[in-house]
Design a protein around this motif. Structure first.
Motif, mmCIF file in Angstrom:
data_model
loop_
_atom_site.group_PDB
_atom_site.id
_atom_site.type_symbol
_atom_site.label_atom_id
_atom_site.label_comp_id
_atom_site.label_asym_id
_atom_site.label_seq_id
_atom_site.Cartn_x
_atom_site.Cartn_y
_atom_site.Cartn_z
ATOM 1 N N ASN A 96 31.818 49.923 35.359
ATOM 2 C CA ASN A 96 32.573 48.924 36.118
ATOM 3 C C ASN A 96 34.060 49.237 36.045
ATOM 4 O O ASN A 96 34.565 49.626 34.992
ATOM 5 C CB ASN A 96 32.319 47.534 35.545
ATOM 6 N N ASN A 98 37.908 47.568 37.530
ATOM 7 C CA ASN A 98 38.598 46.540 38.300
ATOM 8 C C ASN A 98 40.094 46.787 38.253
ATOM 9 O O ASN A 98 40.605 47.461 37.356
ATOM 10 C CB ASN A 98 38.236 45.141 37.819
ATOM 11 N N GLN A 107 42.644 41.820 44.170
ATOM 12 C CA GLN A 107 41.866 42.443 43.108
ATOM 13 C C GLN A 107 40.607 43.078 43.666
ATOM 14 O O GLN A 107 40.086 42.653 44.695
ATOM 15 C CB GLN A 107 41.470 41.396 42.061
ATOM 16 N N TYR A 108 40.117 44.087 42.986
ATOM 17 C CA TYR A 108 38.826 44.660 43.340
ATOM 18 C C TYR A 108 37.974 44.795 42.082
ATOM 19 O O TYR A 108 38.467 44.756 40.953
ATOM 20 C CB TYR A 108 38.992 46.018 44.019
ATOM 21 N N ASP A 109 36.692 44.965 42.303
ATOM 22 C CA ASP A 109 35.725 45.056 41.213
ATOM 23 C C ASP A 109 34.557 45.904 41.710
ATOM 24 O O ASP A 109 33.853 45.497 42.632
ATOM 25 C CB ASP A 109 35.246 43.649 40.838
ATOM 26 N N TRP A 111 31.136 48.560 40.936
ATOM 27 C CA TRP A 111 30.061 48.878 39.996
ATOM 28 C C TRP A 111 29.407 50.204 40.367
ATOM 29 O O TRP A 111 29.271 50.520 41.550
ATOM 30 C CB TRP A 111 29.001 47.786 40.019
#
Length: 121
Positions: A96, A98, A107-109, A111
């Motif tokens: 992960n 971010n 913001q980004y996140d 996986w």
């Protein structure tokens, strides 16, 4: 488009070691934290280890002293060195990351797709 490519999973005997890698590619900016999570069958996904841009780390109690997380900022890559593996470490491990986009406003996140780690004799 951002991709996270994980590698390094596999089958290992109890007491053995594995090293996971996760490389981020694409239009990615201002990564703040990179981490590894895992999910065993029938259980919720849990944090294994996380490292922030300033370099601080935190680990799940169950892996402290056995796992080490590190990152290569130049390569946008995070690693997880896993030593003294136990059967209860068996799970799918997910990478992960971010952070913030180029404007620092959003913001980004992201996986990864997950990599299987199996600890068994």
């Amino acid at each position: 488009q951002v991709q996270l490519v994980e590698s390094g999973g596999g089958l290992v005997q109890p007491g053995g070691s594995l090293r996971l890698s996760c490389a981020a590619s694409g239009s990615i900016f201002n990564i703040y934290a990179m981490g590894w999570y895992r999910q065993a069958p029938g259980k919720q996904r849990e944090l294994v280890a996380r490292i922030t841009s300033p370099g601080s780390t935190n680990y799940a109690d169950s892996v402290k002293g056995r796992f080490t997380i590190s990152r290569d900022n130049a390569k946008n890559t995070v690693y997880l060195q896993m030593n003294s593996l136990k059967p209860e470490d068996t799970a799918v491990y997910y990478c992960n990351i971010n952070g913030y986009d180029s404007s620092w406003l959003n913001q980004y996140d992201y996986w990864g797709q997950g990599t299987q780690v199996t600890v068994s004799s």
